[in-house]
Design a protein around this motif. Structure first.
Motif, short mmCIF file in Angstrom:
data_model
loop_
_atom_site.label_atom_id
_atom_site.label_comp_id
_atom_site.label_asym_id
_atom_site.label_seq_id
_atom_site.Cartn_x
_atom_site.Cartn_y
_atom_site.Cartn_z
N SER A 32 0.88 -1.23 -0.01
CA SER A 32 -0.09 0.07 0.09
C SER A 32 0.87 1.18 -0.09
N ASP A 36 1.05 4.34 -2.89
CA ASP A 36 0.77 5.70 -2.30
C ASP A 36 1.80 6.48 -3.02
N SER A 93 -1.06 9.70 2.62
CA SER A 93 -1.85 8.24 2.90
C SER A 93 -3.13 8.46 3.24
N ARG A 96 -5.55 9.80 0.67
CA ARG A 96 -5.95 8.77 -0.41
C ARG A 96 -6.73 7.72 0.12
N GLU A 97 -6.79 7.34 1.33
CA GLU A 97 -7.43 6.26 2.04
C GLU A 97 -8.76 6.84 1.99
N HIS A 250 4.73 6.04 3.94
CA HIS A 250 3.64 5.60 3.64
C HIS A 250 3.10 4.10 4.26
N HIS A 254 -0.09 2.84 6.77
CA HIS A 254 -1.11 1.61 6.65
C HIS A 254 -0.83 0.65 7.64
#
Length: 266
Positions: A32, A36, A93, A96-97, A250, A254
Motif C-alpha cells: 500500500s 501511495d 496516505s 488517499r485512503e 506511507h 498503513h
C-alpha cells in the motif's frame, strides 16, 4: 433497613484497540505504501529530499569542523527523527485512503498545524533521545580516545586497528541498539496516531508500546528491517533516502491503520 445503592456501571473504555501484527500485515503495508508513492511521487520526493539534505549536512559539517568521530553516530541517530519528517507522507496516505486528492496547500498546512498539537511533544521526545545518543557517544569517545581531535585517517586507524577502537564500537553498538529499541517502541504507531486522532501524547506512546508487545517478534523484526534498509539507503551519500523514506512513511501509516482501531461511539 435501607437498601445499599446499586453499583454504577463503569463507562466503556475509549482506549485504542490493538490487533497483533502478522508478516502479512507488513507485506500489505509495504504494498500500500508503494501504491501511495507511485500515485503521488512529488510528495514523496519532496519530503525525502528534506531528509536527504539533512543527512548530507550531518555528514559534511562535523567532518568540516574536525569532529570526525561524530559522523557515523550522527548518521545512525538521524533515523530517529525520520517518523517526524514523514508526517506529511502520513497525511497523503490518509487523504488517499479517504479517496481525497492531496494538495500541497492542504498537506503542508496539516504539517504546520502539528506544531501546536501533541505530535510536537512526541517530536521533541525523539530529538531529546537523539541528543542523549550523541552525548553517550561523546562520553564513550572521551573514555576510549581521550579529548584529542583526530584526523580522519588517524581516527579510522584507532577505530579499527586497536583494542580500544573495537571496544568502542561494541559498546556503542549495544547502547545504540537499546536506544533504537526504545525509540521504535514509543513511535512506531504513535506519530500516525496523533496525526489521525486528537489524543494526548502519553496515550499515543502507550498505544505504540502495546502494539509492539502484542506481537514482539513481528514488530521487532520490522524494526530491524527498517534499520538495515535505512542504513543501506544512507550508503550512497544518503541518496537512497529519496525513495526509502517516502516508502516507509506511507507503509507506516498503513501498518498503523491495520493494527490500531477504536471502539464505536457510545
Amino acid at each position: 433497613m435501607t437498601e445499599p445503592p446499586s453499583p454504577v456501571a463503569a463507562p466503556p473504555s475509549r482506549d485504542p484497540i490493538i490487533r497483533a501484527a502478522t508478516v502479512g500485515d507488513i507485506k500489505a503495508s509495504l504494498e500500500s505504501g508503494w501504491s501511495d508513492l507511485w500515485a503521488a511521487p512529488a510528495y514523496g520526493l519532496f519530503f525525502g529530499a528534506i531528509y536527504w539534505l539533512g543527512g548530507l549536512a550531518l555528514l559534511i559539517l562535523p567532518a568540516r569542523f574536525g569532529y570526525v568521530w561524530a559522523v557515523f553516530p550522527l548518521a545512525a541517530g538521524f533515523a530517529l527523527i525520520g517518523p517526524f519528517v514523514a508526517v506529511g507522507l502520513y497525511e497523503v496516505s490518509r487523504l488517499r485512503e479517504q479517496r481525497q486528492t492531496p494538495t500541497w496547500r492542504g498537506v503542508l498546512a496539516t504539517v504546520w498545524r502539528q506544531g501546536g498539537r501533541e505530535l510536537s511533544w512526541l517530536a521533541f521526545l525523539t530529538i531529546f533521545i537523539f541528543i542523549i545518543w550523541m552525548y553517550q557517544v561523546r562520553m564513550l569517545y572521551a573514555l576510549f580516545f581521550g579529548f584529542a581531535t583526530l584526523d580522519p585517517v588517524a581516527f579510522a586507524r584507532a577505530l579499527f586497528l586497536t583494542a580500544d577502537g573495537w571496544t568502542f564500537l561494541t559498546v556503542g553498538t549495544i547502547v545504540g541498539a537499546v536506544m533504537a529499541l526504545v525509540t521504535f517502541s514509543v513511535t512506531v504507531v504513535s506519530f500516525p496516531l496523533l496525526l489521525d486522532r486528537d489524543l494526548d501524547v502519553v496515550t499515543a506512546i502507550i498505544t505504540s508500546v502495546r502494539a509492539v508487545q502484542a506481537s514482539p517478534a513481528v514488530m521487532l523484526g520490522w524494526g530491524a528491517v527498517t534499520a538495515v534498509v535505512m542504513f543501506l539507503a544512507m550508503a550512497p551519500l544518503f541518496a537512497g533516502l529519496l525513495v526509502v523514506l517516502p516508502l516507509w512513511g506511507h507503509a507506516t501509516w498503513h501498518l498503523y491503520r491495520r493494527l490500531v482501531s477504536f471502539p464505536p461511539p457510545a
